[in-house]
Design a protein around this motif. Structure first.
Motif, short mmCIF file in Angstrom:
data_model
loop_
_atom_site.label_atom_id
_atom_site.label_comp_id
_atom_site.label_asym_id
_atom_site.label_seq_id
_atom_site.Cartn_x
_atom_site.Cartn_y
_atom_site.Cartn_z
N HIS B 26 15.55 18.79 53.23
CA HIS B 26 15.60 18.79 54.59
C HIS B 26 14.63 19.86 55.30
O HIS B 26 13.91 19.48 55.89
CB HIS B 26 16.99 19.23 55.00
CG HIS B 26 17.00 19.25 56.48
ND1 HIS B 26 17.47 20.29 57.56
CD2 HIS B 26 17.11 18.25 57.44
CE1 HIS B 26 17.40 20.11 58.73
NE2 HIS B 26 17.42 18.80 58.68
N GLN B 28 12.09 21.10 53.57
CA GLN B 28 10.63 20.52 53.33
C GLN B 28 10.18 19.54 54.31
O GLN B 28 8.85 19.43 54.75
CB GLN B 28 10.70 19.93 52.00
CG GLN B 28 10.68 21.01 50.83
CD GLN B 28 10.83 20.26 49.45
OE1 GLN B 28 11.69 19.33 49.30
NE2 GLN B 28 10.13 20.82 48.71
N LEU B 29 10.97 18.39 54.71
CA LEU B 29 10.54 17.23 55.51
C LEU B 29 10.47 17.96 56.83
O LEU B 29 9.43 17.69 57.44
CB LEU B 29 11.81 16.52 55.57
CG LEU B 29 12.09 15.39 54.73
CD1 LEU B 29 13.41 14.59 54.72
CD2 LEU B 29 10.83 14.28 54.70
N GLU B 30 10.89 18.86 57.29
CA GLU B 30 10.88 19.72 58.75
C GLU B 30 9.57 20.47 58.50
O GLU B 30 8.59 20.19 59.60
CB GLU B 30 11.90 20.64 58.72
CG GLU B 30 12.40 20.74 60.31
CD GLU B 30 13.71 21.46 60.26
OE1 GLU B 30 14.85 21.35 60.75
OE2 GLU B 30 13.63 22.85 59.83
N GLN B 32 7.01 19.51 56.68
CA GLN B 32 6.07 18.65 56.51
C GLN B 32 5.45 17.98 57.93
O GLN B 32 4.48 17.93 58.42
CB GLN B 32 6.26 17.60 55.85
CG GLN B 32 6.36 17.88 54.09
CD GLN B 32 4.96 18.28 53.84
OE1 GLN B 32 4.02 17.69 54.32
NE2 GLN B 32 5.00 19.23 52.82
N LEU B 55 5.13 10.75 57.54
CA LEU B 55 6.05 10.73 56.53
C LEU B 55 6.22 9.68 55.41
O LEU B 55 6.40 9.75 54.48
CB LEU B 55 7.62 11.10 57.05
CG LEU B 55 7.59 12.66 57.94
CD1 LEU B 55 8.95 12.51 58.32
CD2 LEU B 55 7.28 13.64 56.77
N TRP B 60 7.13 10.91 51.65
CA TRP B 60 8.12 11.92 52.02
C TRP B 60 9.43 11.06 52.37
O TRP B 60 10.35 11.06 51.81
CB TRP B 60 8.04 12.80 52.99
CG TRP B 60 7.18 13.91 52.59
CD1 TRP B 60 5.72 14.24 52.59
CD2 TRP B 60 7.85 15.19 51.70
NE1 TRP B 60 5.53 15.48 51.91
CE2 TRP B 60 6.76 15.92 51.43
CE3 TRP B 60 8.92 15.40 51.46
CZ2 TRP B 60 6.91 17.21 50.84
CZ3 TRP B 60 9.18 16.72 50.54
CH2 TRP B 60 7.99 17.64 50.51
N GLU B 61 8.84 9.95 52.81
CA GLU B 61 10.09 8.79 52.98
C GLU B 61 10.72 8.60 51.86
O GLU B 61 12.15 8.37 51.90
CB GLU B 61 9.51 7.58 53.91
CG GLU B 61 10.65 6.96 54.78
CD GLU B 61 10.22 5.56 54.99
OE1 GLU B 61 9.26 5.00 54.60
OE2 GLU B 61 10.82 5.00 55.95
N LEU B 64 13.13 10.94 50.66
CA LEU B 64 14.55 10.97 50.92
C LEU B 64 15.13 9.63 50.78
O LEU B 64 16.38 9.87 50.53
CB LEU B 64 14.13 10.80 52.77
CG LEU B 64 15.27 10.88 53.76
CD1 LEU B 64 16.03 12.16 53.53
CD2 LEU B 64 14.95 10.55 55.30
#
Lengths: 283, 527
Positions: B26, B28-30, B32, B55, B60-61, B64
């Motif tokens: 979470h 990391q996604l933020e 990025q 993403l 990154w998707e 996820l």
């Protein structure tokens, strides 16, 4: 939102038994739980929550008050709002036996407003279980739910594949039968090797009763067929040891008639035969 | 009805979102997403869509997606809201009770050993000892501590006795043989799959599907299946898709790709923070000495060190198992495991809940043969931190089910019943014969299943079997294989007249070929 179930009195289950409860070897396959609601406040039912305890099929009947003719005794009518809902997809085994269930008003067959009493008819065709009942039974009125969160559909979904398969429809799969016969074969081997007086549970039949098979398991439920004039509905107790079953709840057709004939032959009941559903009267 | 499906779905989604929110993915996604703001292709007017696109394109998707898929595989679907938490651990009350009293027995045995040997459950190591352990971390096997007084807390045999005595109090259990009694050892009426259902479930193992373990033998030209299968495997790896990988391994993993494919299915990426976490566990081991360490030592010495395939991995096993015993993140799996972690109290504070700690810290007491769950993985992963993560994930997904009493279809009770039912319907004469001579088949096969066949099969065969466990996310294949082994040796077994002789016939499974056995048993036998 408050999570308060409606006030009600849940009576302990009454098993429908032919013959004496203590001496009879066969166990009852049907039980009835009555839920009484306070007479002054009829309930608009939203949800029924309970924990199963070895009940395989559930039928729910409610007594409704007609708003137009309040005050008359005949204004209260019993209606079936859920018929043979499957709780245990495979009644001989554990699946679903101790699970929690919810029944929502949209799943029911009819409107459940102005309810004055609820009757739950529990059925367990498998003879392997000693007791069956429902626990932690709660009724929730409309406008309230057991929890704020919405419900996953798989809990409330009346899956068609869960309906009991019709065993009278055709010949069962020979492969399946043969695997079941293996067990029988071993049993005969064992009995041959060890000649003991094994107790074989069978139904002790009261000959005054006309017979029918209300469900497909063993032991069969024995009972009386009553005519269309009966207003009490399924599972009412006419007196000790006899059962009344409303015709609408009977799986009508040849299969039932043949089963009655066969059973009559097996038990050599003089005069037992088919009682036409709908035309039958108490003998 | 559509509306209902949506709400059910939204509940599951909410659950997953909540769990992922605390994860490093979470953040990391933020990070990025925030970093992408500096890129020229991100426009302010279409910010949301542009970041989504970014993403997606940067992969990154996919990560996820894999995380969500892994959550779906591990955690059971949400329970009925009225159900208490223990209902999710195990819905059947008598099973929960049985597991509870079994845990009490284990603890009693552990405690009595503690008192007998007057060893504390845990102690801090003196500095000198810490240094010494630190220096020989990679060669702990050379240590030969005197462990003659220690004994494994329990062995599979003891556990089988418990399972045999498991009864449903609401079930008609007459003394006389009747159609209600099972003829095998397990007397619990659970629903297990029959052969048609198994055929359907394991349809990818059918005769018309190519299989590694069959179609890669030297007689078969590789052009027919193997080359293409390897190529597909490489594509799956480049795509980095867990779901595709899981489907792919149902037909077996090529040896060269197995390590990566399994890591992909288990969603293990060995990030720097994972390595750091492992190092922390390692320092915990170095600082504190636990009683379970001796049990682990003893177990490795008794099992893996004596094994022709696995003795070389002795040092790895110590490292992984000692770190595992300190890992409190393992505790999370007790929300869906029927077992409950044992508690211990800080000295002098017995019975005071605020001084209670789980013991061992991960809540898992090792038993005789526990190290065999790790040993085969040592063939695949050489980096201790990655090996460790894979093992932990395999444990919280699968292996815990093999030594806790539950009604889950992959639980050991269901596996035992499935094995007995399969054998009885498939080979009634054999089953009857073995039963009559007092060699109940389960007495022989139980240890195979508890260890997931590790240490019994040749390694290549074992890995082919575990491919299918991962592929189907189920342990039922173990019971099928156990029954298939009996079927394969049926002729010899019909000749024996004692349990010892039957055991001798089935003593060596290392020459067996797993996939042909499974295929013949499930698909090519006329019942």
């Amino acid at each position: 939102m408050a999570t308060r179930p409606a006030p009600c009195t849940v009576r302990s289950p009454v098993a429908l038994q032919v013959g004496d409860v203590k001496t009879d070897l066969a166990r009852p396959g049907v039980a009835v739980i009555d839920v009484a609601l306070p007479p002054a406040q009829p309930l608009d039912l939203q949800e029924i929550v309970f924990k199963n305890s070895y009940t395989a099929f559930l039928t729910v009947r409610v007594q409704r008050r007609h708003p137009c003719d309040v005050g008359r005794a005949s204004a209260r009518k019993w209606v079936t709002c859920l018929w043979n809902h499957c709780l245990m997809p495979s009644p001989h085994t554990e699946a679903g036996s101790q699970d929690y269930f919810s029944l929502f008003r949209h799943q029911l067959l009819c409107d459940v407003d102005q309810v004055t009493a609820v009757r739950l008819i529990l059925r367990q065709p498998s003879p392997v279980w000693l007791h069956f009942t429902l626990e932690e039974l709660r009724l929730y009125p409309r406008g309230q739910q057991s929890l704020q969160t919405d419900f996953p559909s798989w809990l409330s979904h009346l899956a068609p594949q869960q309906q009991p398969e019709n065993l009278h429809g055709g010949v069962p799969d020979p492969e399946k039968v043969s695997t079941e016969v293996q067990q029988l074969w071993v049993l005969t081997e064992m009995i041959r090797a060890n000649q003991t007086a094994a107790r074989i549970g069978r139904f002790d039949v009261s000959f005054q009763l006309a017979l029918f098979i209300a469900h497909r398991g063993w032991p069969p439920v024995l009972g009386l067929l009553c005519g269309p004039a009966c207003t009490e509905g399924a599972g009412c107790i006419l007196g000790t040891g006899s059962i009344c079953c409303h015709p609408e709840l009977l799986p009508a057709g040849h299969a039932v008639r043949n089963a009655i004939k066969l059973l009559g032959k097996l038990l050599r009941v003089p005069g037992s035969g088919v009682l036409e559903v709908g035309n039958s009267h108490l003998p | 009805m559509m509306l209902e499906q949506d709400t059910g779905l939204s509940l599951a989604i909410a659950q997953i979102v909540q769990r992922l929110k605390g994860s490093s993915l979470h953040s990391q996604l933020e990070r990025q997403a925030r970093g992408s703001l500096h890129k020229p292709e991100i426009k302010l007017e279409s910010l949301k869509e542009d970041i989504k696109d970014f993403l997606k394109t940067s992969g990154w998707e996919k990560r996820l997606q894999n995380a969500v898929y892994s959550e779906l595989n591990v955690f059971p679907s949400p329970c009925h809201p009225a159900a208490p938490p223990e209902h999710m651990k195990e819905p059947l009350v008598y099973m929960r009770k049985a597991q509870g009293s079994w845990e009490k027995r284990i603890l009693k045995s552990l405690n009595s050993m503690c008192t007998e040997l007057s060893i504390p459950l845990a102690r801090k190591r003196p500095i000198g000892e810490q240094k010494e352990l630190f220096n020989k971390w990679n060669e702990m096997g050379t240590d030969e501590p005197d462990l003659s007084l220690f004994r494994p807390v329990y062995a599979p045999k003891d556990f089988l006795e418990v399972l045999m005595n498991l009864r449903n109090p609401n079930y008609e259990n007459g003394d006389q043989p009747s159609f209600r009694n099972h003829l095998g050892l397990i007397q619990v009426p659970l629903k297990v799959k029959d052969i048609p259902e198994l055929k359907d479930y394991f349809s990818e193992l059918g005769l018309n599907t190519g299989q590694l373990g069959i179609d890669d033998s030297t007689q078969v030209p590789p052009e027919l299946f193997e080359n293409e299968h390897v190529r597909v495997g490489q594509t799956v790896l480049t795509e980095q898709d867990s779901a595709a990988a899981q489907q792919y391994v149902r037909q077996g993993c090529p040896t060269a790709l197995r390590a990566e494919l399994w890591a992909l299915i288990l969603n293990i990426s060995n990030q720097p923070e994972d390595i750091l976490y492992y190092e922390q566990l390692k320092s915990n081991v170095i600082q504190h000495d636990l009683l379970v360490d001796s049990l682990i030592y003893k177990d490795v010495k008794l099992t893996a060190s004596n094994d022709d395939y696995y003795f070389v991995f002795e040092d790895y096993l110590y490292q992984v198992l000692l770190c595992f015993s300190r890992d409190t993140s393992v505790l999370e799996h007790f929300s869906y495991n029927s077992a409950t972690p044992p508690k211990s109290y800080i000295r002098g504070k017995l019975g005071m809940e605020e001084y209670a700690v789980f013991y061992p810290p991960n809540g898992v007491i090792p038993f005789h043969g526990f190290s065999m769950y790790v040993a085969p993985l040592c063939f695949l992963y050489h980096e201790p931190s990655k090996l460790y993560q894979i093992f932990r994930e395999m444990y919280v997904r699968f292996f815990f089910r093999l030594h806790s009493i539950s009604s889950h279809p992959s639980g050991i009770v269901s596996l035992c019943l499935l094995f007995e039912t399969l054998l009885q319907t498939h080979l009634p004469q054999l089953f009857y014969h073995l039963r009559e001579i007092g060699a109940q088949p389960l007495r022989i096969s139980f240890k195979w299943m508890v260890r997931a066949f590790s240490g019994y099969l040749a390694t290549d065969q074992l890995l082919l079997l575990w491919d299918r466990i991962l592929g189907y996310n189920s342990l039922e294949i173990l019971a099928v294989l156990a029954a298939a082994v009996f079927a394969f040796r049926a002729v010899n077994l019909m000749e024996v007249t004692s349990l010892a002789a039957a055991e001798a016939v089935l003593a060596d499974l290392s020459t067996l070929k797993v996939m042909p056995l499974l295929q013949i048993f499930l698909f090519a036998t006329v019942t």
